[in-house]
Design an enzyme around this catalytic site. Structure first.
Site, PDB file in Angstrom:
ATOM      1  N   PRO A 173      47.198 -22.962  23.952  1.00  0.00           N
ATOM      2  CA  PRO A 173      47.005 -23.626  22.652  1.00  0.00           C
ATOM      3  C   PRO A 173      47.582 -25.041  22.584  1.00  0.00           C
ATOM      4  CG  PRO A 173      47.715 -21.354  22.346  1.00  0.00           C
ATOM      5  CD  PRO A 173      47.876 -21.662  23.804  1.00  0.00           C
ATOM      6  N   SER A 174      48.463 -25.399  23.503  1.00  0.00           N
ATOM      7  CA  SER A 174      49.083 -26.726  23.504  1.00  0.00           C
ATOM      8  C   SER A 174      48.067 -27.807  23.861  1.00  0.00           C
ATOM      9  CB  SER A 174      50.234 -26.755  24.513  1.00  0.00           C
ATOM     10  OG  SER A 174      50.559 -28.075  24.888  1.00  0.00           O
TER      11      SER A 174
END
Length: 221
Positions: free
Chosen positions: A11-12
């Site tokens: 998700p980063s």
């Protein structure tokens, strides 16, 4: 070629920028997940390698590099078959570098991280209007960069596109991009979505947006 190991979490956005670069270069690597919510990046072993305890982090044999911008320019400079993704021409490279600094200081720090920290980590349920305005300003700038160009640093795909698409696509969790107001940006996103390796961004971005939407935040009226 040495052994490449990439630490991070899908998700980063910065992690996804590195994944896009690795995919574009067709470089094999080992992925080591780092659960930042569980603070695994603060472990003694991780801090010994990266005292700033950020992800992504990359190991290339004995070399250790962190910060996505440093990583992606390093990878292309070392492993690129040509300089198209990070031009050697000084003026063209300066434009790419400017876009990378814009992503770091304006898009990620001022807009994306500032809002996400409040919503995801501090439990804030109402996002102030001025914070949403920072997202609008990002969209305005990107739209201007793309005027008369297919990509954010000119007419060719570069690492600046990988860096910016990872954060810009994530900002849509808070404010969708109006195709009428931002036709250049909309076309650019669709252009990048056609890359055969775009899933390197798309999968994690959907996870990020899902996590943000699950907080049921509202925007200050």
């Amino acid at each position: 070629m040495g052994k490449i190991t990439l630490y991070g979490i899908d998700p980063s956005p910065p992690f996804r920028a590195v994944k896009l670069t690795l995919a574009a270069l067709e470089l094999p690597y080992e992925f080591v997940p780092v659960n930042v919510l569980a603070k695994e990046q603060l472990s003694e072993a991780f801090l010994k390698k990266n005292p700033q305890h950020t992800v992504p982090m990359l190991e290339d044999d004995d070399a250790i590099i962190w910060d996505s911008h440093a990583i992606i320019t390093y990878l292309v400079s070392k492993y690129g078959k040509d300089d198209s993704l990070y031009p050697k021409d000084l003026l063209k490279r300066a434009v790419v570098d400017q876009r990378l600094h814009f992503e770091s200081g304006v898009v990620f720090a001022n807009a994306l991280r500032a809002i996400t920290k409040s919503v995801l980590f501090l439990g804030q349920k109402v996002i102030p209007k001025d914070k949403i305005q920072t997202v609008v300003e990002v969209y305005d700038f990107v739209e201007s960069f793309l005027k008369g160009h297919d990509y954010v640093a000119g007419d060719k795909l570069t690492v600046a596109d990988f860096s910016l698409i990872s954060s810009v696509s994530s900002l849509t969790a808070y404010l969708e991009i109006d195709a009428t107001k931002y036709p250049n940006t909309t076309a650019w996103i669709k252009r990048l979505e056609q890359l055969p390796y775009y899933s390197a961004n798309d999968v994690g971005n959907k996870q990020f947006i899902g996590a943000i939407k699950a907080t049921n935040f509202t925007i200050e009226q």
